[in-house]
Design a protein around this motif. Structure first.
Motif, PDB file in Angstrom:
ATOM      1  N   TYR A 137       0.818  -1.214   0.000  1.00 49.83           N
ATOM      2  CA  TYR A 137       0.000   0.000   0.000  1.00 49.83           C
ATOM      3  C   TYR A 137       0.852   1.263   0.000  1.00 49.83           C
ATOM      4  O   TYR A 137       0.379   2.328  -0.421  1.00 49.83           O
ATOM      5  CB  TYR A 137      -0.985   0.013   1.181  1.00 49.83           C
ATOM      6  CG  TYR A 137      -2.187   0.864   0.836  1.00 49.83           C
ATOM      7  CD1 TYR A 137      -3.151   0.375  -0.035  1.00 49.83           C
ATOM      8  CD2 TYR A 137      -2.330   2.164   1.316  1.00 49.83           C
ATOM      9  CE1 TYR A 137      -4.227   1.153  -0.415  1.00 49.83           C
ATOM     10  CE2 TYR A 137      -3.419   2.952   0.943  1.00 49.83           C
ATOM     11  CZ  TYR A 137      -4.352   2.430   0.075  1.00 49.83           C
ATOM     12  OH  TYR A 137      -5.416   3.211  -0.317  1.00 49.83           O
TER      13      TYR A 137
ATOM     14  N   LEU B 183      -0.352  10.287   2.864  1.00 47.89           N
ATOM     15  CA  LEU B 183      -0.373   8.869   3.224  1.00 47.89           C
ATOM     16  C   LEU B 183       1.007   8.431   3.711  1.00 47.89           C
ATOM     17  O   LEU B 183       1.137   7.735   4.725  1.00 47.89           O
ATOM     18  CB  LEU B 183      -0.811   8.027   2.013  1.00 47.89           C
ATOM     19  CG  LEU B 183      -0.635   6.505   2.130  1.00 47.89           C
ATOM     20  CD1 LEU B 183      -1.424   5.943   3.309  1.00 47.89           C
ATOM     21  CD2 LEU B 183      -1.067   5.807   0.837  1.00 47.89           C
TER      22      LEU B 183
ATOM     23  N   THR C 105       1.763   9.729   7.144  1.00 45.53           N
ATOM     24  CA  THR C 105       1.023   8.952   8.140  1.00 45.53           C
ATOM     25  C   THR C 105       1.695   7.603   8.374  1.00 45.53           C
ATOM     26  O   THR C 105       1.856   7.159   9.510  1.00 45.53           O
ATOM     27  CB  THR C 105      -0.427   8.750   7.667  1.00 45.53           C
ATOM     28  OG1 THR C 105      -0.981  10.015   7.340  1.00 45.53           O
ATOM     29  CG2 THR C 105      -1.269   8.103   8.750  1.00 45.53           C
ATOM     30  N   MET C 106       2.092   6.954   7.297  1.00 45.62           N
ATOM     31  CA  MET C 106       2.733   5.643   7.443  1.00 45.62           C
ATOM     32  C   MET C 106       4.075   5.761   8.162  1.00 45.62           C
ATOM     33  O   MET C 106       4.452   4.881   8.940  1.00 45.62           O
ATOM     34  CB  MET C 106       2.914   4.983   6.073  1.00 45.62           C
ATOM     35  CG  MET C 106       1.599   4.518   5.456  1.00 45.62           C
ATOM     36  SD  MET C 106       1.820   3.681   3.872  1.00 45.62           S
ATOM     37  CE  MET C 106       2.537   2.109   4.407  1.00 45.62           C
TER      38      MET C 106
ATOM     39  N   THR D  14       3.946   2.071  12.263  1.00 42.61           N
ATOM     40  CA  THR D  14       4.796   1.006  12.805  1.00 42.61           C
ATOM     41  C   THR D  14       6.105   0.912  12.019  1.00 42.61           C
ATOM     42  O   THR D  14       6.236   1.464  10.929  1.00 42.61           O
ATOM     43  CB  THR D  14       4.072  -0.349  12.693  1.00 42.61           C
ATOM     44  OG1 THR D  14       3.866  -0.640  11.306  1.00 42.61           O
ATOM     45  CG2 THR D  14       2.726  -0.312  13.403  1.00 42.61           C
TER      46      THR D  14
ATOM     47  N   GLU E 199       7.171  -1.646  10.529  1.00 38.03           N
ATOM     48  CA  GLU E 199       6.847  -2.327   9.268  1.00 38.03           C
ATOM     49  C   GLU E 199       6.379  -1.331   8.215  1.00 38.03           C
ATOM     50  O   GLU E 199       6.719  -1.439   7.041  1.00 38.03           O
ATOM     51  CB  GLU E 199       5.703  -3.307   9.522  1.00 38.03           C
ATOM     52  CG  GLU E 199       6.090  -4.760   9.598  1.00 38.03           C
ATOM     53  CD  GLU E 199       4.866  -5.607   9.916  1.00 38.03           C
ATOM     54  OE1 GLU E 199       4.102  -5.203  10.819  1.00 38.03           O
ATOM     55  OE2 GLU E 199       4.681  -6.643   9.254  1.00 38.03           O
ATOM     56  N   GLN E 200       5.560  -0.382   8.655  1.00 41.69           N
ATOM     57  CA  GLN E 200       5.051   0.604   7.696  1.00 41.69           C
ATOM     58  C   GLN E 200       6.184   1.477   7.165  1.00 41.69           C
ATOM     59  O   GLN E 200       6.234   1.783   5.975  1.00 41.69           O
ATOM     60  CB  GLN E 200       3.971   1.475   8.355  1.00 41.69           C
ATOM     61  CG  GLN E 200       2.649   0.759   8.535  1.00 41.69           C
ATOM     62  CD  GLN E 200       1.591   1.694   9.095  1.00 41.69           C
ATOM     63  OE1 GLN E 200       1.699   2.150  10.239  1.00 41.69           O
ATOM     64  NE2 GLN E 200       0.586   1.999   8.300  1.00 41.69           N
TER      65      GLN E 200
ATOM     66  N   MET F 133       8.001  -0.360   4.612  1.00 41.50           N
ATOM     67  CA  MET F 133       7.220  -0.413   3.362  1.00 41.50           C
ATOM     68  C   MET F 133       7.431   0.854   2.543  1.00 41.50           C
ATOM     69  O   MET F 133       7.579   0.799   1.326  1.00 41.50           O
ATOM     70  CB  MET F 133       5.725  -0.476   3.692  1.00 41.50           C
ATOM     71  CG  MET F 133       5.106  -1.837   3.723  1.00 41.50           C
ATOM     72  SD  MET F 133       3.298  -1.585   3.913  1.00 41.50           S
ATOM     73  CE  MET F 133       2.986  -2.706   5.226  1.00 41.50           C
TER      74      MET F 133
END
Ligand code: FE2
Ligand code: FE2
Lengths: 325, 93, 301
Positions: free
Chosen positions: A124, A174, A177-178, A182, A184-185, A188
């Motif tokens: 995402y 976005l 925010t990511m 976390t 992990e985010q 990503m």
């Protein structure tokens, strides 16, 4: 052709050049050189195809968007891209081509679209990075086109640019925010930046030394800046945004040149660019297959509606008489 | 080819203004065209008035136009008037 | 008047709301007084909003499956519009559910950073969903899309029309906003049903098959649950049985206009979907909807 025609043709050409020289717009019914028309058709069609094919990579996340708000944002964005394609096809149609023909040329591989859309969206975070980098690069490319010499194209670009700024903003937001989420985010986001950075730079097209038509397009006012100029502008804009976000752009050679105020960056892999453009990217076949399927699967619907109109055309027209409001 | 005809779209943004040409849509008939036009060009802003007209039904003349002998072969229907100029302060980032 | 103003008027420059963008999570009911009115059981009201919200959510998901696959670009835009409207309704209704205190175990499954509307949408199991089969049935061809949409939008519009005077002011406001959206959806679907029914031999055949496929899905939509009966008696909800004649009347009229025989509408059946008893298609749909969010329950999006 007889002599008087040649004289008149000469005069038409001078009129065209004078309109360009005065920075006025060429409009659909004006005389224009065939090369100008053909170049515009190719450029606008390619641009329109890119908008429509560009719905797919992000569209692949519509069903799985991780919150209802993100789903609504993404759906609105993908819908905008359909609208952009339609504005642009409409502009192309003022040049005497037909949207269905252009779609045929796309699915038959006779016209291209931006090769950026031949890369897959793996997580995402790709949705955010596409908004930030891909829509960002598109804005760099497109804002100058709002002053394109061809009126309908310029006007379509004005509308599109207004909407693109929302696209870039939602992508960047976005990612912000990511990055606050976390580990992990955050991983990503970095992974997506690593994958999309170089293809984004390729969106501006081959280097000026390898872009033979640039000079003519600039003389015609179809292009306003060279590929390398726009690419440089994009890099200069993006580096501070990456710093603010807290991601690393995957280029060890990226550095600010204090003498020029511009960022130096590493060599772009133009072999990859040509390979993907020629159809060798990870998703070329998939993108075209889906577009072709939509065209083919919808044929019965379009035929039926046309048949209905043929039967009832007069009735529908009568219902719509006069002013609609 | 089952292509739907082209309709030119004219929109009045608010009361007191003329309808302005904004672009075109493809639709099988006028009723579908007016809805497609509203969807695309006004995002269904209810206060807005939309006209559609078959492109093929437009008769155009423009002051700069030369003898039709010299008109490009592909030029059949098009467009016409009331184009608004491009604002100078086009938004960038 | 300067021409630039004309342009701005066309693009609706100051109206950013339609972009659905904002910064950070915005509670769709922010600033709204969500006190449940006297005499209305909050648990019932929450359960009812969940039914309406789930129908909107799963139907939006089915419509979204069409994006990039529609028969014309104009139709991409129209389908996306309708899906966006339904998604907006779902968000408001799920938020209303949560505000009425009906959250259940999904709140524990979701991380603290997950807003209530997303806890409900993403962290409930299939058996906790309250959608009807009409909303959740898998897609078919374009004829199926427009026939199902016609039936679902007609039913929902009939309900929302009455819910505008619900004793719950929040639900009444949601319904008032939804009526215009659902009218658009219903009319769009009806225009297509008429064109396909009275188009070519093939489109007629397909639309007839779609009507046959969709008609049985109406078996349970007019059967009230106890929750609906209690709320309807108190003026907060609609008894779906009261909608039957109007809805079938509209459908018959559209089908007649489309040169189609009306089908034999099914007899009433127990409201299985409203009680959480679904076919496997709901679990499949939810797996696609929820997979990513559930893989990262502590994440912020
Ligand atoms: Fe776009
Ligand atoms: Fe975009």
């Amino acid at each position: 052709m007889s002599a008087p025609v040649d004289v008149a043709a000469d005069e038409l050409e001078r009129g065209f050049e004078a309109t360009l020289a005065a920075q006025r717009r060429i409009e659909p019914r004006d005389w224009m050189p065939e090369g100008y028309r053909a170049t515009l058709v190719r450029q606008i069609a390619q641009h329109a195809h890119s908008e429509i094919i560009g719905m797919q990579p992000e569209g692949d996340w519509l069903l799985a968007a991780p919150s209802l708000r993100r789903k609504a944002v993404l759906l609105a964005k993908v819908q905008d891209e359909a609208g952009h394609g339609m504005y642009l096809y409409a502009a192309a149609e003022t040049l005497g081509v037909d949207r269905d023909d252009l779609t045929d040329r796309l699915v038959e591989g006779r016209q291209k679209y931006s090769s950026i859309f031949n890369y897959p969206t793996l997580t995402y975070a790709d949705v955010g990075v596409i908004g930030w980098l891909v829509d960002g690069a598109a804005i760099c490319n497109q804002v100058p086109l709002c002053r394109s010499s061809y009126g309908p194209y310029a006007r379509a670009m004005v509308r599109i640019c207004k909407e693109e700024s929302f696209h870039q903003r939602q992508g960047y937001e976005l990612l912000l925010t990511m990055m606050r989420g976390t580990d992990e985010q955050r991983a990503m986001v970095q992974d997506a930046v690593d994958r999309w950075w170089w293809p984004s730079l390729m969106m501006f097209g081959p280097p000026d030394t390898d872009s033979p038509n640039t000079a003519r397009s600039m003389a015609w006012g179809i292009k306003r800046h060279t590929n390398d100029e726009l690419r440089q502008r994009f890099v200069d804009m993006t580096v501070p945004q990456a710093e603010f976000l807290g991601v690393t752009l995957p280029d060890p050679e990226l550095s600010l040149d204090p003498a020029t105020g511009h960022h130096r960056f590493g060599a772009i892999d133009w072999d990859e660019f040509r390979r993907v453009l020629a159809g060798g990217g990870p998703c070329n076949a998939e993108r075209i297959t889906r577009r072709r399927a939509a065209r083919d699967d919808g044929a019965w619907v379009r035929e039926a509606a046309a048949a209905h109109a043929a039967k009832h055309g007069a009735a529908h027209a009568a219902k719509q008489t006069g002013r609609t409001a | 080819m089952n292509g739907w005809p082209l309709y030119e779209v004219f929109v009045r943004g608010k009361r007191g203004l003329n309808h302005v040409h904004v672009g075109s849509v493809h639709a099988p008939d006028a009723e579908m065209a007016v809805h497609a036009a509203r969807d695309l060009y006004t995002r269904r802003n209810e206060g807005v008035s939309v006209w559609v007209v078959r492109s093929a039904d437009i008769t155009a003349s423009s002051p700069d136009e030369k003898d039709p002998l010299f008109a490009p072969a592909g030029d059949k229907v098009y467009r016409h008037p009331t184009f608004y100029p491009i604002p100078d302060d086009v938004p960038h980032l | 008047m300067h021409e630039e103003t004309v342009y701005d008027a066309l693009t609706g420059a100051p109206d950013d709301a339609r972009w659905a963008f904002g910064t950070g999570f915005d509670d769709p009911l922010a600033g709204v007084d969500t006190t449940v009115p006297e005499g209305v059981a909050p648990a019932d009201l929450g359960a009812y909003c969940l039914m309406l919200g789930d129908d909107a959510l799963v139907l939006a998901q089915r419509l979204t499956e069409w994006i990039t696959r529609a028969p014309e670009l104009e139709e991409e835009v129209a389908v996306a519009n309708i899906a966006l409207d339904l998604l907006g309704q779902a968000r408001l209704l799920l938020a209303r559910t949560a505000a009425a205190g009906v959250l259940g175990p999904c709140r524990e499954r979701a991380g603290a950073s997950v807003p209530d509307e997303d806890a409900l949408a993403y962290f409930r199991d299939p058996g906790e969903f309250r959608c009807t089969a009409l909303a959740a049935a898998p897609n078919g061809d374009f004829a199926h899309l427009v026939v199902r949409l016609l039936a679902a939008a007609t039913l929902r519009l009939a309900a929302f029309d009455r819910l505008r005077s619900s004793r719950d002011p929040v639900l009444a406001a949601v319904a008032a906003k939804g009526v215009a959206e659902l009218s658009y959806a219903r009319e769009h679907a009806a225009r297509w049903v008429v064109r396909l029914g009275d188009g070519t031999a093939e489109s007629h055949r397909r639309i007839r098959a779609a009507v046959e496929a969709v008609a049985p899905l109406l078996a349970d939509v007019f059967t009230p649950t106890d929750v609906e009966l209690r709320l309807a008696a108190g003026g907060a909800a609609v008894d779906p049985a009261a909608l039957r004649a109007e809805v079938l009347g509209v459908l018959d009229a559209v089908l007649a206009h489309a040169t189609l025989e009306p089908p034999s509408w099914p007899a009433g059946a127990p409201p299985r979907g409203r009680l959480g008893d679904h076919g496997p298609e709901v679990a499949e749909l939810l797996a696609g909807l929820q997979g990513l969010a559930r893989a990262h329950p502590e994440a912020t999006w």
